[in-house]
Design a protein around this motif. Sequence first.
Motif, short mmCIF file in Angstrom:
data_model
loop_
_atom_site.label_atom_id
_atom_site.label_comp_id
_atom_site.label_asym_id
_atom_site.label_seq_id
_atom_site.Cartn_x
_atom_site.Cartn_y
_atom_site.Cartn_z
N GLY A 148 111.00 -35.86 52.44
CA GLY A 148 111.13 -36.46 51.11
C GLY A 148 110.35 -35.72 50.04
N LEU A 149 110.33 -34.39 50.14
CA LEU A 149 109.59 -33.60 49.14
C LEU A 149 110.43 -33.43 47.88
N LYS A 150 109.76 -32.96 46.79
CA LYS A 150 110.46 -32.87 45.50
C LYS A 150 111.55 -31.80 45.49
N GLY A 151 111.31 -30.73 46.19
CA GLY A 151 112.25 -29.60 46.17
C GLY A 151 111.46 -28.32 46.25
N VAL A 152 112.01 -27.25 45.73
CA VAL A 152 111.29 -25.98 45.72
C VAL A 152 111.14 -25.51 44.28
N ARG A 153 110.18 -24.63 44.08
CA ARG A 153 109.87 -24.15 42.73
C ARG A 153 109.70 -22.63 42.80
N ILE A 154 110.08 -21.93 41.74
CA ILE A 154 109.80 -20.50 41.65
C ILE A 154 108.50 -20.35 40.87
N SER A 155 107.52 -19.72 41.48
CA SER A 155 106.22 -19.55 40.81
C SER A 155 106.32 -18.46 39.75
N THR A 156 105.26 -18.34 38.93
CA THR A 156 105.26 -17.28 37.91
C THR A 156 105.29 -15.90 38.56
N GLY A 157 104.80 -15.80 39.80
CA GLY A 157 104.86 -14.53 40.53
C GLY A 157 106.17 -14.35 41.26
N GLN A 158 107.18 -15.18 40.92
CA GLN A 158 108.52 -15.11 41.51
C GLN A 158 108.54 -15.41 43.00
N ARG A 159 107.59 -16.24 43.44
CA ARG A 159 107.61 -16.68 44.83
C ARG A 159 108.26 -18.05 44.90
N LEU A 160 108.86 -18.35 46.04
CA LEU A 160 109.40 -19.67 46.27
C LEU A 160 108.26 -20.54 46.80
N VAL A 161 108.10 -21.74 46.23
CA VAL A 161 106.99 -22.60 46.63
C VAL A 161 107.52 -23.99 46.96
N VAL A 162 107.05 -24.55 48.07
CA VAL A 162 107.37 -25.94 48.42
C VAL A 162 106.15 -26.77 48.05
N ASP A 163 106.30 -27.67 47.09
CA ASP A 163 105.17 -28.46 46.58
C ASP A 163 105.06 -29.82 47.27
N GLY A 164 103.88 -30.40 47.10
CA GLY A 164 103.67 -31.81 47.45
C GLY A 164 103.73 -32.13 48.92
N VAL A 165 103.31 -31.20 49.77
CA VAL A 165 103.36 -31.45 51.22
C VAL A 165 102.10 -32.24 51.63
N PRO A 166 102.25 -33.44 52.18
CA PRO A 166 101.07 -34.20 52.61
C PRO A 166 100.37 -33.50 53.78
#
Length: 219
Positions: free
Chosen positions: A50-68
């Motif tokens: 049930g995570l928010k999704g993925v994000r592209i960081s300013t360094g153009q990396r894929l990031v998975v946020d909000g992991v408990p």
Amino acid sequence: MELKEFIEQLPKRAVRAKKDGTYTVTPGMRQGVLPAGQLAAIAGVVEEYGLKGVRISTGQRLVVDGVPGEVLPEVVEKIGPVGDVFRNKVQACQGVSGCNLGQRDSMGAAAALEEFLKDRKFGIKLKAGASGCPMCCAESMIRDVGLIGRKNGWTVSFGGNGGRRARKGDILAVDVSREEAFAVIGKALDYYAANARNKERTARFVERVGIDAVKAAIR
Ligand code: SF4
């Protein structure tokens, strides 16, 4: 294994703790490519936990946020490679494999350069860029080491830097083959490794010793 211990044994930049008590996980990528299996695994953990999704960081990396924290080890295991796959990073544009302006195989050169650099340790994390043409979309001229593809071969730059004290790299070779370019890069880095101060970036090193000293070392 304690969570802290688990995080410490992962590759660099794999996991970061956030102020809200959750963690970000950065999948490992090479030249910005995520194979289908890895992409499916990332989508799977986002859905499962049930995570928010993925994000592209300013360094153009894929990031998975909000992991408990309590599910972090499972998420990392399911995602597969995380963090920096190689110590020294090489970014690349698509070059001839996907860009109409491409004159050289920048993706292939970047992958080969990562292998070439993988056992080399410096006081800094070396950054390199491989661009398929002089448009330089992989920012080759502002990287420690740069490859720029042209019709007749590769141009090699050295000593570039982005960020607060930006510096355009100096040209060490033009119209050379990939093998010749790597030989030039290897010699320049040998000279840098032997003479650089602690954590001195190549840009500051070239400013201090002068590019002629580097050129003399690669002859
Ligand atoms: S550097 Fe050239 S080949 Fe690479 S993406 Fe930019 S325009 Fe295309």
